[in-house]
Design a protein around this motif. Structure first.
Motif, mmCIF file in Angstrom:
data_model
loop_
_atom_site.group_PDB
_atom_site.id
_atom_site.type_symbol
_atom_site.label_atom_id
_atom_site.label_comp_id
_atom_site.label_asym_id
_atom_site.label_seq_id
_atom_site.Cartn_x
_atom_site.Cartn_y
_atom_site.Cartn_z
ATOM 1 N N VAL A 90 1.038 -1.095 -0.116
ATOM 2 C CA VAL A 90 -0.072 0.038 0.089
ATOM 3 C C VAL A 90 0.857 1.227 0.245
ATOM 4 O O VAL A 90 0.676 2.279 -0.672
ATOM 5 N N ALA A 91 1.995 1.305 0.862
ATOM 6 C CA ALA A 91 2.876 2.399 0.660
ATOM 7 C C ALA A 91 3.468 2.586 -0.871
ATOM 8 O O ALA A 91 3.245 3.882 -1.035
ATOM 9 N N LEU A 92 3.877 1.669 -1.471
ATOM 10 C CA LEU A 92 4.221 1.785 -2.787
ATOM 11 C C LEU A 92 3.127 2.025 -3.864
ATOM 12 O O LEU A 92 3.362 2.928 -4.645
ATOM 13 N N PHE A 93 2.080 1.768 -3.392
ATOM 14 C CA PHE A 93 0.785 2.074 -4.269
ATOM 15 C C PHE A 93 0.744 3.647 -4.182
ATOM 16 O O PHE A 93 0.227 4.311 -5.056
ATOM 17 N N LEU A 96 3.081 5.600 -5.814
ATOM 18 C CA LEU A 96 3.027 5.406 -7.367
ATOM 19 C C LEU A 96 1.692 6.075 -7.878
ATOM 20 O O LEU A 96 1.340 5.685 -9.112
ATOM 21 N N LEU A 97 0.879 6.549 -7.088
ATOM 22 C CA LEU A 97 -0.561 6.966 -7.760
ATOM 23 C C LEU A 97 -0.598 7.795 -8.912
ATOM 24 O O LEU A 97 -1.284 7.733 -9.873
ATOM 25 N N PRO A 98 0.510 8.727 -8.781
ATOM 26 C CA PRO A 98 0.675 9.462 -10.179
ATOM 27 C C PRO A 98 1.044 8.649 -11.330
ATOM 28 O O PRO A 98 1.005 9.384 -12.538
ATOM 29 N N ALA A 99 1.491 7.576 -11.228
ATOM 30 C CA ALA A 99 2.204 6.845 -12.270
ATOM 31 C C ALA A 99 0.991 6.078 -13.066
ATOM 32 O O ALA A 99 -0.017 5.994 -12.622
ATOM 33 N N ARG A 100 1.592 5.607 -14.107
ATOM 34 C CA ARG A 100 0.635 4.752 -14.997
ATOM 35 C C ARG A 100 0.095 3.439 -14.206
ATOM 36 O O ARG A 100 1.067 2.806 -13.372
ATOM 37 N N ALA A 105 1.143 -1.224 -10.541
ATOM 38 C CA ALA A 105 1.336 -2.802 -10.270
ATOM 39 C C ALA A 105 2.397 -3.353 -10.054
ATOM 40 O O ALA A 105 2.705 -4.182 -9.042
ATOM 41 N N VAL A 106 3.592 -2.826 -10.470
ATOM 42 C CA VAL A 106 4.861 -3.414 -10.220
ATOM 43 C C VAL A 106 5.372 -2.844 -8.719
ATOM 44 O O VAL A 106 5.908 -3.683 -8.256
ATOM 45 N N GLY A 107 4.993 -1.559 -8.599
ATOM 46 C CA GLY A 107 5.133 -1.259 -7.033
ATOM 47 C C GLY A 107 4.408 -2.182 -6.198
ATOM 48 O O GLY A 107 5.035 -2.599 -5.030
ATOM 49 N N ARG A 158 -4.087 13.778 -7.311
ATOM 50 C CA ARG A 158 -4.408 14.525 -6.196
ATOM 51 C C ARG A 158 -3.189 14.244 -5.091
ATOM 52 O O ARG A 158 -2.991 15.320 -4.206
ATOM 53 N N LEU A 159 -2.162 13.597 -5.073
ATOM 54 C CA LEU A 159 -1.016 13.357 -4.329
ATOM 55 C C LEU A 159 0.429 13.749 -5.348
ATOM 56 O O LEU A 159 0.432 13.085 -6.282
ATOM 57 N N SER A 160 1.308 14.438 -4.659
ATOM 58 C CA SER A 160 2.452 14.574 -5.405
ATOM 59 C C SER A 160 3.295 13.437 -4.987
ATOM 60 O O SER A 160 3.524 13.116 -3.937
#
Length: 236
Positions: A90-93, A96-100, A105-107, A158-160
């Motif tokens: 969840v931390a990596l998700f 990486l929310l701004p990413a594709r 998924a990789v995160g 919504r998050l940087s």
């Protein structure tokens, strides 16, 4: 088992300690509340709390009443494995929310791999049996994937990524190795609830000593002068 120096296994196992993972979980919730909604943050904390509850119940059942599966050497889910497989994906998700979506998924997969590594380390350092580590990883992974599935379509902008990543990594590094006496707390609760003076201990339980007459720990009323509680010194 992978051939790693033992001190490296201890470094890995420390990643799953409550002193690291719980502050990370709270930081994740704060970022979700700041960037999205309190509902999303609360959902994450409720899911994680449910996982912690499952771990705690299995430990209380063994420490207080000797409930376990002797054939599998199971005395309760590994808290380290459950927390790490729940929190790191969840931390990596969130980072990486701004990413594709593929990058996200990789995160999540890397986070799950981290949790599994922690679970493996618990077996290597002889803190838990394989069955306890596996079930802990399973509960944690289900928790993480449930949240990720729920939040997958959240608006990415919504998050940087930078402040989220820096804050979570800083927390992880700063708190690595910090220990909370969770096993002591759980043992204390188990004795209070069960009314026993001493917790069940894995070695005696596996040897079948508690199956013998009068081998079950006595209640406080029956054994007021007994020795202080003895713990099996295995961290949650």
């Amino acid at each position: 088992m992978p051939e790693l120096p033992r001190h490296l296994w201890y470094l890995i196992t420390s990643l799953g300690g409550a002193g690291v993972t719980l502050p990370l979980a709270i930081a994740i919730a704060l970022w979700l509340a700041l960037g999205y909604t309190w509902r999303m943050a609360l959902g994450w904390l409720v899911l994680l709390g449910a996982a912690i509850g499952v771990v705690t119940v299995t430990k209380l059942a063994f420490l207080g009443w000797g409930v376990g599966v002797r054939e599998l050497d199971f005395t309760g889910l590994s808290g380290h494995a459950a927390l790490s497989t729940a929190v790191y994906p969840v931390a990596l998700f969130v980072m990486l929310l701004p990413a594709r979506p593929k990058v996200r998924a990789v995160g999540v997969a890397l986070g799950l791999a981290t949790g599994i590594a922690v679970g493996l380390s618990r077996v290597v350092v002889e803190a838990h049996s394989p069955s306890e580590a596996i079930t802990g990883c399973f509960v944690g992974a289900v928790t993480a994937l449930m949240f990720v599935r729920w939040a997958w379509d959240a608006e990415p902008g919504r998050l940087s990524a930078t402040p989220v990543t820096v804050s979570l990594l800083t927390l992880m590094v700063a708190l690595h190795g910090v220990r909370l006496p969770t096993q002591r707390w759980v043992t204390h609760i188990a004795l209070k609830v069960s009314g026993h003076e001493r917790p069940y201990i894995r070695a005696r339980w596996k040897a079948g000593l508690y199956d013998q007459p009068n081998a079950v720990p006595l209640s406080r009323k029956q054994n007021a002068a007994s020795a202080p509680p003895v713990s099996d010194e295995r961290d949650v």
